[in-house]
Design a protein around this motif. Structure first.
Motif, PDB file in Angstrom:
ATOM      1  N   ALA A 106     -30.535 145.711  21.560  1.00 24.78           N
ATOM      2  CA  ALA A 106     -29.337 145.664  22.419  1.00 24.78           C
ATOM      3  C   ALA A 106     -28.353 144.615  21.934  1.00 24.78           C
ATOM      4  N   ASN A 107     -28.315 144.422  20.615  1.00 22.68           N
ATOM      5  CA  ASN A 107     -27.501 143.357  20.039  1.00 22.68           C
ATOM      6  C   ASN A 107     -26.380 143.904  19.166  1.00 22.68           C
ATOM      7  N   ALA A 108     -25.972 145.156  19.405  1.00 23.40           N
ATOM      8  CA  ALA A 108     -24.905 145.758  18.608  1.00 23.40           C
ATOM      9  C   ALA A 108     -24.148 146.794  19.444  1.00 23.40           C
ATOM     10  N   ILE A 109     -22.873 146.932  19.134  1.00 20.46           N
ATOM     11  CA  ILE A 109     -22.007 147.935  19.767  1.00 20.46           C
ATOM     12  C   ILE A 109     -21.238 148.645  18.663  1.00 20.46           C
ATOM     13  N   ASP A 110     -21.174 149.962  18.734  1.00 17.52           N
ATOM     14  CA  ASP A 110     -20.389 150.763  17.791  1.00 17.52           C
ATOM     15  C   ASP A 110     -19.141 151.272  18.496  1.00 17.52           C
ATOM     16  N   VAL A 111     -17.970 150.846  18.026  1.00 15.06           N
ATOM     17  CA  VAL A 111     -16.687 151.211  18.644  1.00 15.06           C
ATOM     18  C   VAL A 111     -16.014 152.284  17.802  1.00 15.06           C
ATOM     19  N   SER A 112     -15.634 153.391  18.445  1.00  9.59           N
ATOM     20  CA  SER A 112     -15.093 154.524  17.696  1.00  9.59           C
ATOM     21  C   SER A 112     -13.621 154.806  17.945  1.00  9.59           C
ATOM     22  N   ALA A 113     -13.093 154.488  19.139  1.00  8.40           N
ATOM     23  CA  ALA A 113     -11.710 154.870  19.433  1.00  8.40           C
ATOM     24  C   ALA A 113     -11.120 154.006  20.547  1.00  8.40           C
ATOM     25  N   PHE A 114      -9.783 154.067  20.633  1.00 16.37           N
ATOM     26  CA  PHE A 114      -9.033 153.333  21.647  1.00 16.37           C
ATOM     27  C   PHE A 114      -7.996 154.266  22.253  1.00 16.37           C
ATOM     28  N   VAL A 115      -7.983 154.350  23.564  1.00 12.55           N
ATOM     29  CA  VAL A 115      -7.028 155.202  24.271  1.00 12.55           C
ATOM     30  C   VAL A 115      -6.002 154.308  24.950  1.00 12.55           C
ATOM     31  N   SER A 155     -30.266 151.270  21.050  1.00  8.63           N
ATOM     32  CA  SER A 155     -30.896 152.471  20.505  1.00  8.63           C
ATOM     33  C   SER A 155     -32.084 152.035  19.667  1.00  8.63           C
ATOM     34  N   CYS A 156     -33.265 152.490  20.011  1.00  9.49           N
ATOM     35  CA  CYS A 156     -34.483 152.076  19.311  1.00  9.49           C
ATOM     36  C   CYS A 156     -34.586 152.846  17.996  1.00  9.49           C
ATOM     37  N   ARG A 157     -34.013 152.276  16.940  1.00  5.40           N
ATOM     38  CA  ARG A 157     -33.985 152.951  15.636  1.00  5.40           C
ATOM     39  C   ARG A 157     -33.864 151.944  14.508  1.00  5.40           C
ATOM     40  N   ASN A 158     -34.111 152.421  13.302  1.00 11.30           N
ATOM     41  CA  ASN A 158     -33.975 151.602  12.104  1.00 11.30           C
ATOM     42  C   ASN A 158     -32.543 151.636  11.580  1.00 11.30           C
ATOM     43  N   ILE A 159     -32.216 150.691  10.714  1.00  9.06           N
ATOM     44  CA  ILE A 159     -30.967 150.752   9.970  1.00  9.06           C
ATOM     45  C   ILE A 159     -31.021 151.988   9.087  1.00  9.06           C
ATOM     46  N   ALA A 160     -29.939 152.727   9.039  1.00 10.63           N
ATOM     47  CA  ALA A 160     -29.905 153.960   8.253  1.00 10.63           C
ATOM     48  C   ALA A 160     -30.325 153.714   6.804  1.00 10.63           C
TER      49      ALA A 160
END
Length: 225
Positions: free
Chosen positions: A155-164, A139-144
């Protein structure tokens, strides 16, 4: 009129030429012994030119039976980029909403899934892992709250939200980080394992912006919150 007896010889010659051309293309292993051809690119879109480290990474993913497709290197306005990136196709469990990721990050993520998340699901929750839900990768964006580019912008980060799980349960970072004894043990275990694999791991313990996901990236040097 051509003699049909010559046809086998013509076929053998054609096959030999095709084999030579294929070897010149430099097919790259894509996991499970399947070759993945270099992606077609167009002028102005990207060039397939992985670094030596990325080529080694492709080989290692293939040996680990991870299915993937290499992507062309791309530069975007604002300093964003996708360099040495791949599209993950199969890490032994379904993964949702995952875009381009750097090969090194993909390798760590696949190993984390196989040796940490799956095992913790069986140990603490008594069920097998079916799916990992993410909020994305590139995602082409800045750190919040800052003017610096996020690792997502490369493309060097992944955000994991849930596990099924296979029994139908859905464990979320937002709802179970501090709720449910076994669920908390599961999330704590995979968080601790992530801290040993990734360069930076951010959880709800870091700040409110991470209340609903685990941020995993390859920057930093074992920063874990």
């Amino acid at each position: 009129m051509r003699n049909d007896r010559d046809r086998p010889m013509r076929n053998m010659v054609a096959l030999g030429i095709f084999s030579i051309l294929l070897s010149a293309c430099g097919a790259i292993p894509g996991g499970r012994g399947e070759p993945v051809q270099r992606p077609a690119t167009s002028a102005g879109i990207g060039v397939f030119d992985p670094s030596p480290a990325a080529r080694q990474c492709f080989t290692e993913l293939g040996k680990a039976n991870v299915r993937f497709s290499p992507l062309p290197n791309r530069q975007f306005s604002g300093g964003c980029s996708q360099i040495d990136s791949i599209k993950l196709l199969d890490v032994g469990a379904d993964v949702t909403n995952l875009g381009p990721v750097k090969c090194e990050l993909a390798g760590k993520f696949a190993a984390w899934t196989e040796y940490a998340v799956k095992r913790a699901a069986r140990k603490y929750l008594g069920s097998d892992l079916l799916r990992i839900e993410t909020m994305g990768s590139y995602s082409c964006r800045n750190i919040a709250g800052s003017g610096r580019l996020s690792e997502h912008a490369h493309a060097n980060a992944i955000d994991v939200s849930a596990f099924v799980l296979t029994d139908g349960r859905r464990i979320t970072v937002e709802n179970n980080w501090k709720s449910g004894h076994r669920e908390m043990l599961f999330l704590t275990a995979i968080h601790d394992s992530a801290c040993k694999r990734f360069g930076t791991v951010l959880s709800p313990n870091y700040n409110a912006a991470h209340r609903d996901h685990l941020h995993l990236d390859m920057s930093g040097n074992g920063y874990c919150r």
